[in-house]
Design an enzyme around this catalytic site. Sequence first.
Site, PDB file in Angstrom:
ATOM      1  N   GLY A  14      41.711  25.497  49.868  1.00  0.00           N
ATOM      2  CA  GLY A  14      41.692  26.887  50.485  1.00  0.00           C
ATOM      3  C   GLY A  14      40.821  27.113  51.343  1.00  0.00           C
ATOM      4  O   GLY A  14      40.508  26.364  52.119  1.00  0.00           O
ATOM      5  N   TYR A 150      38.393  41.455  37.713  1.00  0.00           N
ATOM      6  CA  TYR A 150      38.162  40.603  39.131  1.00  0.00           C
ATOM      7  C   TYR A 150      37.257  41.614  40.194  1.00  0.00           C
ATOM      8  O   TYR A 150      36.477  40.901  40.729  1.00  0.00           O
ATOM      9  CB  TYR A 150      39.562  40.326  39.676  1.00  0.00           C
ATOM     10  CG  TYR A 150      39.608  39.550  41.028  1.00  0.00           C
ATOM     11  CD1 TYR A 150      38.961  38.209  41.020  1.00  0.00           C
ATOM     12  CD2 TYR A 150      40.078  40.102  42.017  1.00  0.00           C
ATOM     13  CE1 TYR A 150      38.883  37.446  42.138  1.00  0.00           C
ATOM     14  CE2 TYR A 150      39.688  39.387  43.439  1.00  0.00           C
ATOM     15  CZ  TYR A 150      39.238  38.472  43.536  1.00  0.00           C
ATOM     16  OH  TYR A 150      39.041  37.648  44.469  1.00  0.00           O
ATOM     17  N   LYS A 154      33.636  40.926  41.891  1.00  0.00           N
ATOM     18  CA  LYS A 154      33.635  40.996  43.368  1.00  0.00           C
ATOM     19  C   LYS A 154      32.682  42.141  43.759  1.00  0.00           C
ATOM     20  O   LYS A 154      31.885  41.859  44.782  1.00  0.00           O
ATOM     21  CB  LYS A 154      34.843  41.047  44.143  1.00  0.00           C
ATOM     22  CG  LYS A 154      35.571  39.750  44.039  1.00  0.00           C
ATOM     23  CD  LYS A 154      34.840  38.599  44.575  1.00  0.00           C
ATOM     24  CE  LYS A 154      35.687  37.363  44.525  1.00  0.00           C
ATOM     25  NZ  LYS A 154      35.038  36.044  45.410  1.00  0.00           N
ATOM     26  N   GLU A 186      46.167  29.112  47.494  1.00  0.00           N
ATOM     27  CA  GLU A 186      46.730  29.065  46.213  1.00  0.00           C
ATOM     28  C   GLU A 186      46.113  30.305  45.356  1.00  0.00           C
ATOM     29  O   GLU A 186      46.401  30.070  43.966  1.00  0.00           O
ATOM     30  CB  GLU A 186      46.579  27.684  45.709  1.00  0.00           C
ATOM     31  CG  GLU A 186      45.282  27.352  45.576  1.00  0.00           C
ATOM     32  CD  GLU A 186      44.801  25.897  44.935  1.00  0.00           C
ATOM     33  OE1 GLU A 186      43.681  25.491  44.769  1.00  0.00           O
ATOM     34  OE2 GLU A 186      45.729  25.118  45.054  1.00  0.00           O
TER      35      GLU A 186
HETATM   36  C1  8X3 Z   1      41.261  38.367  47.154  1.00  0.00           C
HETATM   37  C2  8X3 Z   1      41.833  39.776  48.020  1.00  0.00           C
HETATM   38  O1  8X3 Z   1      43.226  41.729  47.757  1.00  0.00           O
HETATM   39  O2  8X3 Z   1      43.809  40.276  46.136  1.00  0.00           O
HETATM   40  O3  8X3 Z   1      40.107  38.700  46.870  1.00  0.00           O
HETATM   41  O4  8X3 Z   1      41.649  41.370  45.904  1.00  0.00           O
HETATM   42  S1  8X3 Z   1      42.671  40.898  46.878  1.00  0.00           S
END
Ligand code: 8X3
Length: 250
Positions: A14, A150, A154, A186
């Site tokens: 990626g 997630y 971040k 991916e």
């Molecule tokens: C990836 C982008 O929009 O799926 O970090 O969170 S999103």
Amino acid sequence: MKDKIIVITGASSGIGWATAEAFSQEGAKLILCGRRKEKLELLASKLNSKTLILTFDVRDRKAVFEALENLPEDWKNIDVLINNAGNAHGLDPVQTANLEDWDAMIDGNVKGLMYVTKALLPQMIESKKGHIINLGSIAGKEVYPNGSVYCSSKFAVDAFTQGLRIDLNKDGIKVGAIHPGLVQTEFSEIRFKGDQKRAAKVYEGIDALTAKDVADAILYMTKAPLHVNVADLVLLPTRQANAYISNRKI
Ligand code: 8X3
């Protein structure tokens, strides 16, 4: 960028892979880090650069420090660290989410990124130069449904980046983050545990960013003059306004 030493985590696929290609084209020397040795070797064989392959999982604190504190003498003088390793696992509400998924995201995206950074800092501080670029996400700017952990990971990357920039301000080391929106890699296939159909839907009709788009932006961040730090860069497909609003062609 000629002969600069660039460390890339998560280089075996990626954005990491594309970033290695982009810096290689500029004549940089690359320390390619990842879990999959064969993939890193394949990447190295395709690049026209000096490479050093380091195989470890960023979640393994001991392995991170062992690998990065004992770099060969001619690889020690790091110019740029690109903290790219990280993934999403699952897309579920808190009440039904899988704890293994949480551990993988918090341990990899947050603690792993912190370990790698800490392991390389003494060298950068001593040489009074260096540039650290963390891979955040728009998930670190906005929280979306079923993404609480997630997104937490971040948001943590964003907070850590800001804190690190403060802590390293007196040392002349640049610290910044790039926050992409939808990038076709991916990523979604991993998030959905191999469900390719579901993954493909995420990118339908949106002209998503490519890994190369993100790599080019990272390269841009490193090419700014010495007195300029691109501290925070949000990169979206034109068809995506934010985590919620997109203008899909379907
Ligand atoms: C990836 C982008 O929009 O799926 O970090 O969170 S999103």
